[in-house]
Motif scaffolding. Structure first.
Motif, PDB file in Angstrom:
ATOM      1  N   GLU A   6       0.695  -1.173   0.141  1.00 36.42           N
ATOM      2  CA  GLU A   6       0.039   0.199  -0.528  1.00 36.42           C
ATOM      3  C   GLU A   6       0.853   1.317  -0.374  1.00 36.42           C
ATOM      4  OE1 GLU A   6      -2.488  -0.794   3.380  1.00 36.42           O
ATOM      5  OE2 GLU A   6      -3.958  -1.748   3.007  1.00 36.42           O
ATOM      6  N   LEU A   7       2.048   1.214   0.213  1.00 36.84           N
ATOM      7  CA  LEU A   7       2.988   2.913   0.185  1.00 36.84           C
ATOM      8  C   LEU A   7       3.042   3.528  -1.192  1.00 36.84           C
ATOM      9  CD1 LEU A   7       6.382   0.980   2.363  1.00 36.84           C
ATOM     10  CD2 LEU A   7       4.156   2.689   3.341  1.00 36.84           C
ATOM     11  N   PRO A   8       3.132   4.595  -1.267  1.00 34.80           N
ATOM     12  CA  PRO A   8       3.350   4.654  -2.431  1.00 34.80           C
ATOM     13  C   PRO A   8       4.799   5.090  -2.799  1.00 34.80           C
ATOM     14  CG  PRO A   8       2.979   6.717  -0.565  1.00 34.80           C
ATOM     15  CD  PRO A   8       3.030   5.600   0.116  1.00 34.80           C
ATOM     16  N   ALA A   9       5.010   5.475  -4.324  1.00 39.60           N
ATOM     17  CA  ALA A   9       6.068   5.659  -4.355  1.00 39.60           C
ATOM     18  C   ALA A   9       7.159   6.252  -3.280  1.00 39.60           C
ATOM     19  CB  ALA A   9       6.572   6.349  -5.897  1.00 39.60           C
ATOM     20  N   PRO A  10       8.444   6.564  -3.161  1.00 38.48           N
ATOM     21  CA  PRO A  10       9.257   7.181  -3.201  1.00 38.48           C
ATOM     22  C   PRO A  10       9.064   8.811  -3.607  1.00 38.48           C
ATOM     23  CG  PRO A  10      10.543   5.436  -3.542  1.00 38.48           C
ATOM     24  CD  PRO A  10       9.230   5.563  -4.518  1.00 38.48           C
ATOM     25  N   SER A  11       8.925   9.524  -2.648  1.00 38.73           N
ATOM     26  CA  SER A  11       8.803  11.305  -3.169  1.00 38.73           C
ATOM     27  C   SER A  11       9.284  12.485  -2.297  1.00 38.73           C
ATOM     28  CB  SER A  11       7.217  11.544  -2.441  1.00 38.73           C
ATOM     29  OG  SER A  11       6.855  11.586  -0.958  1.00 38.73           O
ATOM     30  N   ALA A  12      11.136  11.815  -1.155  1.00 39.28           N
ATOM     31  CA  ALA A  12      11.863  12.395  -0.724  1.00 39.28           C
ATOM     32  C   ALA A  12      12.965  11.750  -0.920  1.00 39.28           C
ATOM     33  CB  ALA A  12      11.107  12.800   0.542  1.00 39.28           C
ATOM     34  N   GLU A  13      13.944  12.086  -0.604  1.00 34.82           N
ATOM     35  CA  GLU A  13      15.114  11.598  -0.319  1.00 34.82           C
ATOM     36  C   GLU A  13      16.280  12.241   0.509  1.00 34.82           C
ATOM     37  OE1 GLU A  13      17.485  12.541  -3.700  1.00 34.82           O
ATOM     38  OE2 GLU A  13      18.304  14.564  -3.040  1.00 34.82           O
ATOM     39  N   ILE A  14      17.377  11.145   1.404  1.00 33.78           N
ATOM     40  CA  ILE A  14      18.284  11.577   2.642  1.00 33.78           C
ATOM     41  C   ILE A  14      19.239  12.633   2.021  1.00 33.78           C
ATOM     42  CG2 ILE A  14      19.693  11.252   4.234  1.00 33.78           C
ATOM     43  CD1 ILE A  14      17.230   9.594   4.931  1.00 33.78           C
ATOM     44  N   ALA A  16      21.078  14.699   5.013  1.00 34.74           N
ATOM     45  CA  ALA A  16      21.869  14.294   6.194  1.00 34.74           C
ATOM     46  C   ALA A  16      21.554  13.284   7.060  1.00 34.74           C
ATOM     47  CB  ALA A  16      21.921  15.840   6.703  1.00 34.74           C
ATOM     48  N   VAL A  17      22.258  12.666   7.478  1.00 33.30           N
ATOM     49  CA  VAL A  17      22.582  11.485   8.579  1.00 33.30           C
ATOM     50  C   VAL A  17      23.070  12.065   9.362  1.00 33.30           C
ATOM     51  CG1 VAL A  17      22.767   9.023   9.163  1.00 33.30           C
ATOM     52  CG2 VAL A  17      21.891  10.069   6.988  1.00 33.30           C
ATOM     53  N   GLN A  18      23.009  11.559  11.123  1.00 33.21           N
ATOM     54  CA  GLN A  18      23.722  11.935  12.390  1.00 33.21           C
ATOM     55  C   GLN A  18      22.682  11.001  13.337  1.00 33.21           C
ATOM     56  OE1 GLN A  18      22.704  16.353  13.924  1.00 33.21           O
ATOM     57  NE2 GLN A  18      23.907  15.554  15.893  1.00 33.21           N
ATOM     58  N   ASP A  19      23.429  10.066  13.796  1.00 33.52           N
ATOM     59  CA  ASP A  19      22.936   9.156  14.162  1.00 33.52           C
ATOM     60  C   ASP A  19      21.273   8.722  14.180  1.00 33.52           C
ATOM     61  OD1 ASP A  19      25.127   9.138  16.410  1.00 33.52           O
ATOM     62  OD2 ASP A  19      24.484  10.618  17.179  1.00 33.52           O
ATOM     63  N   ASP A  20      20.439   8.433  14.887  1.00 36.10           N
ATOM     64  CA  ASP A  20      19.189   7.946  14.205  1.00 36.10           C
ATOM     65  C   ASP A  20      18.140   9.003  14.132  1.00 36.10           C
ATOM     66  OD1 ASP A  20      18.610   9.322  16.753  1.00 36.10           O
ATOM     67  OD2 ASP A  20      17.238   8.088  17.519  1.00 36.10           O
ATOM     68  N   LEU A  21      18.980  10.689  13.557  1.00 35.76           N
ATOM     69  CA  LEU A  21      18.019  11.415  12.768  1.00 35.76           C
ATOM     70  C   LEU A  21      19.069  12.326  11.776  1.00 35.76           C
ATOM     71  CD1 LEU A  21      16.198  14.316  14.660  1.00 35.76           C
ATOM     72  CD2 LEU A  21      18.517  15.017  14.213  1.00 35.76           C
ATOM     73  N   VAL A  22      17.424  11.958  10.732  1.00 37.71           N
ATOM     74  CA  VAL A  22      18.259  12.428   9.191  1.00 37.71           C
ATOM     75  C   VAL A  22      17.386  13.471   9.088  1.00 37.71           C
ATOM     76  CG1 VAL A  22      18.721   9.673   8.813  1.00 37.71           C
ATOM     77  CG2 VAL A  22      16.348  10.792   8.728  1.00 37.71           C
ATOM     78  N   THR A  23      17.556  14.273   8.094  1.00 42.22           N
ATOM     79  CA  THR A  23      17.243  15.333   7.407  1.00 42.22           C
ATOM     80  C   THR A  23      17.134  15.113   5.878  1.00 42.22           C
ATOM     81  OG1 THR A  23      19.038  16.697   8.762  1.00 42.22           O
ATOM     82  CG2 THR A  23      17.495  17.526   6.377  1.00 42.22           C
ATOM     83  N   ILE A  24      15.426  15.099   5.501  1.00 45.78           N
ATOM     84  CA  ILE A  24      15.208  15.128   3.933  1.00 45.78           C
ATOM     85  C   ILE A  24      14.625  15.747   3.325  1.00 45.78           C
ATOM     86  CG2 ILE A  24      14.450  12.458   4.652  1.00 45.78           C
ATOM     87  CD1 ILE A  24      11.475  13.447   5.237  1.00 45.78           C
ATOM     88  N   ALA A  25      14.767  16.241   2.220  1.00 46.65           N
ATOM     89  CA  ALA A  25      13.900  17.101   0.933  1.00 46.65           C
ATOM     90  C   ALA A  25      12.722  15.989   0.583  1.00 46.65           C
ATOM     91  CB  ALA A  25      15.182  17.704   1.014  1.00 46.65           C
ATOM     92  N   PRO A  26      12.348  17.087  -0.207  1.00 49.19           N
ATOM     93  CA  PRO A  26      11.241  16.579  -1.322  1.00 49.19           C
ATOM     94  C   PRO A  26      11.923  16.119  -2.717  1.00 49.19           C
ATOM     95  CG  PRO A  26      10.732  18.953  -0.423  1.00 49.19           C
ATOM     96  CD  PRO A  26      11.994  18.415   0.172  1.00 49.19           C
ATOM     97  N   THR A  27      11.637  15.237  -3.423  1.00 46.01           N
ATOM     98  CA  THR A  27      12.189  14.947  -4.666  1.00 46.01           C
ATOM     99  C   THR A  27      11.205  15.530  -5.603  1.00 46.01           C
ATOM    100  OG1 THR A  27      11.258  12.555  -4.866  1.00 46.01           O
ATOM    101  CG2 THR A  27      13.878  13.278  -4.316  1.00 46.01           C
ATOM    102  N   GLY A  28       9.845  16.262  -4.615  1.00 50.01           N
ATOM    103  CA  GLY A  28       8.605  16.112  -6.228  1.00 50.01           C
ATOM    104  C   GLY A  28       8.080  17.539  -5.527  1.00 50.01           C
ATOM    105  N   GLU A  29       7.182  17.471  -6.127  1.00 49.28           N
ATOM    106  CA  GLU A  29       6.324  18.813  -5.044  1.00 49.28           C
ATOM    107  C   GLU A  29       5.641  19.030  -4.078  1.00 49.28           C
ATOM    108  OE1 GLU A  29       3.398  20.348  -8.249  1.00 49.28           O
ATOM    109  OE2 GLU A  29       4.913  20.540  -9.640  1.00 49.28           O
ATOM    110  N   ARG A  30       5.309  17.089  -3.182  1.00 49.51           N
ATOM    111  CA  ARG A  30       4.829  16.881  -2.576  1.00 49.51           C
ATOM    112  C   ARG A  30       5.594  17.214  -1.082  1.00 49.51           C
ATOM    113  NH1 ARG A  30       2.412  10.709  -0.552  1.00 49.51           N
ATOM    114  NH2 ARG A  30       1.333  11.022   1.286  1.00 49.51           N
ATOM    115  N   PRO A  31       4.636  18.018   0.024  1.00 49.29           N
ATOM    116  CA  PRO A  31       5.154  19.325   0.505  1.00 49.29           C
ATOM    117  C   PRO A  31       5.384  18.357   1.916  1.00 49.29           C
ATOM    118  CG  PRO A  31       2.732  19.779   0.505  1.00 49.29           C
ATOM    119  CD  PRO A  31       3.390  18.982  -0.552  1.00 49.29           C
ATOM    120  N   LEU A  32       6.707  18.111   2.878  1.00 45.19           N
ATOM    121  CA  LEU A  32       6.051  17.565   3.974  1.00 45.19           C
ATOM    122  C   LEU A  32       5.691  17.865   5.216  1.00 45.19           C
ATOM    123  CD1 LEU A  32      10.519  17.059   4.234  1.00 45.19           C
ATOM    124  CD2 LEU A  32       9.161  15.759   3.330  1.00 45.19           C
TER     125      LEU A  32
END
Length: 612
Positions: A6-14, A16-32
């Protein structure tokens, strides 16, 4: 739980990574969105020919076009550029028949299914349905085609153990809907059981399961629309522990905390509260405690009978396990998962008890996450919002009236593990400012093998005055006065004991010595219980009333002793009789004999007693 298919297609990417905290940014127009659940797909296992992993994470903060998310599992192998799937929903749990008797982690992953499929170690990145989707439940409708329903209304029931599990219209449903079709019979939780039509003619198919975000109280929407009501707690939660029920009662639907240092008996006390309290459902949340304590609960509860006389303890219990060896982020989420499950059963008109062990580990998880987000720290580096976060959890307790008129309660008792037994540290102080019952454990009492090791001199309950009317009706109009008198005796006895430590027995009068002996007598025969005795481990309220009356008679006498040795000998003998009385079963010949001995001793000592 969301299925992989049921999961949709990926719409963002990593990015930055810091331990169990990650920073993500959208690859399309879908907002976070803040608090949105996302899945990270590491490239490593896929390249190695292994199964694809889906690491669940929750968005904590949105900053412009990017967002910071905490990952609930190890981020080993996660790298910049890894795809991210946005689910569009908040961190949620599945609410349906089959929860009772279940053992879940903080994200509602069924640990029994994991153990069956993957043996002893929880693999990373797996997605398993929270509940059995193959088991069929006998659904009996309570509505008919043409009836009008709203959010929270009961569509029908299914038997779940000894309980009648109510299947309700999703709580977030807005407006009135008309029942088009309703299906009676045996169905799985994923099969459609009802079709509803809204005022615009749109159809909505319902199953026995619904999803609910864990950080949002279930009654919130219903109360705001006037379809539910929050009620004032008016009767106590009977724990069958004398010290709590008599001196520091907790209201049904109220809040309490049990702080204490390591080794003071928190685990034993909370275990017996969960076993013998007069409730329908128990939710135990192990958020950061040692795994051995959880294993003990898992192995013992299925083999112990329910005090109600129907089934085992496990059949009325839900366990949420996030021990100290599990990821920090999941530990922080576990308490919200547990309290949401408790709210669900409360909406059915059941009395629910939630035990959280321990909120200190939960707060430490928040501190770690806050530090990685580089937020401004508060006292001892805990987040500045620690106080409001603790209040937000305990305020979800309470008594509510559901849309069908039934009344349910959720009582929340949290244990706190302050370092070194320091009750001045931030978590304990924030908790004390929130709850209305404080059961402070003492290491000195635990060292003396006193159980429960609750210190009666520092503990308190604001419910004692709130429940005075109930106690007056059920236990007699003199109950509150007797409790106040004995409480004053305990404090006076402690003052004399401290004086005797400095001056010795010769430094106090015979009258003060007798007062100290009376206080010690109360402590030994009423405040303490034997957790290993089948009779004394759980004391019904009626038996507590009988014993407390006898204790009050004993300490209310004016004694005339020749000397302190005579007083000591008398109270030693009286203490032995009362302790044997605590072990004697109701209506047993031995209990009758002991009651007669006690009455005889009190009668002969009313004027004069000579020690041997």
């Amino acid at each position: 739980m969301t299925e992989i298919s049921e999961l949709p297609a990926p719409s963002a990417e990593i990015i930055a990574v810091q331990d169990d905290l990650v920073t993500i940014a959208p690859t399309g127009e879908r907002p976070l969105m803040k608090n949105e659940v996302v899945y990270i797909i590491p490239h490593g296992p896929e390249r190695a020919g292994q199964r694809r992993e889906y690491l669940r994470a929750e968005v904590l903060r949105v900053r412009g076009a990017t967002a910071d998310a905490q990952v609930f599992e190890s981020t080993q192998g996660v790298r910049i550029g890894d795809p991210v799937i946005q689910t569009g929903e908040m961190l949620s749990v599945t609410l349906a028949p089959g929860l009772l008797g279940g053992v879940f982690d903080g994200l509602q992953t069924p640990l029994a299914d994991v153990a069956s499929d993957y043996r002893f170690f929880l693999p990373r990145g797996i997605v398993i349905p929270a509940l059995d989707t193959r088991r069929k439940w006998a659904f009996s409708p309570t509505v008919r085609s043409g009836d009008t329903v709203r959010g929270g209304d009961v569509l029908g029931t299914v038997p779940e153990g000894r309980f009648t599990h109510k299947i309700m219209v999703p709580f977030a449903t807005r407006g009135a809907l008309t029942v088009e079709r309703i299906r009676e019979g045996a169905h799985t939780i994923d099969e459609v059981i009802a079709t509803l039509r809204d005022d615009q003619g749109r159809l909505q198919e319902l199953t026995m399961a619904q999803r609910w975000p864990v950080r949002r109280p279930i009654p919130e929407t219903l109360n705001r629309s006037g379809r539910g009501e929050r009620l004032y707690p008016g009767d106590p939660l009977v724990t069958t522990i004398r010290l709590i029920d008599t001196f520091f009662p907790i209201a049904r639907g109220g809040t309490g905390c049990i702080p204490g240092p390591f080794g003071a008996g928190k685990t034993v006390l909370q275990s017996l509260i969960s076993r013998f309290s007069d409730v329908d459902v128990v939710v135990v949340v192990a958020c950061g405690e040692r795994a051995g304590e959880v294993v003990e609960t898992i192995t013992e509860f299925p083999n112990q009978p329910d005090p109600s006389g129907d089934g085992t303890l496990m059949e009325r219990t839900v366990l949420v396990c996030n021990t100290s060896s599990m990821p920090v982020a999941a530990r922080e989420a576990s308490i919200y998962t547990g309290i949401t499950l408790g709210e669900y059963y409360r909406q059915m008109g059941l009395d629910v008890l939630l035990i959280a062990d321990s909120t200190s580990r939960w707060a430490q998880a928040m501190r770690e996450t806050s530090g990685r987000l580089e937020e401004i720290p508060g006292e001892e580096a805990f987040p500045a919002y620690l106080d409001s976060a603790i209040r937000g959890v305990y305020e979800r307790a309470g008594v509510v009236r559901a849309p069908d008129g039934s009344t349910g309660s959720l009582t929340v008792i949290g244990t706190v593990s302050p370092a070194g037994g320091n009750f001045e540290e931030p978590v304990t102080q924030s908790t004390l400012g929130t709850v209305k019952a404080f059961l402070g454990l003492s290491y000195d009492r635990a060292y003396k093998r006193f159980y429960p090791a609750v210190d009666p001199l520092i503990s308190w309950s604001r419910y004692r005055a709130q429940l005075a009317g109930w106690f007056a009706r059920e236990l007699g109009p003199d109950w509150a006065g007797q409790v106040e008198t004995v409480t004053a005796l305990l404090h006076k006895g402690d003052e004399i004991s401290r004086m005797m430590q400095v001056t010795g027995e010769d430094g106090v009068t015979l009258e003060d010595f007798v007062t100290q002996q009376k206080a010690l007598f109360v402590d030994m025969v009423y405040l303490q219980q034997d957790a290993f005795d089948d009779v004394d481990v759980s004391v019904p309220l009626a038996r507590q009333r009988e014993t407390f009356d006898l204790v009050c008679r004993a300490v209310g006498h004016t004694y005339a002793f020749d000397d302190k040795e005579a007083a000591r000998a008398f109270f030693i003998r009286l203490t032995g009789l009362f302790r044997n009385l605590n072990y004697a079963a109701d209506k047993s010949p031995r209990r009758g004999e002991l009651l007669a001995e006690i009455a005889s001793l009190l009668a002969t000592s009313h004027v004069h007693y000579v020690g041997s």
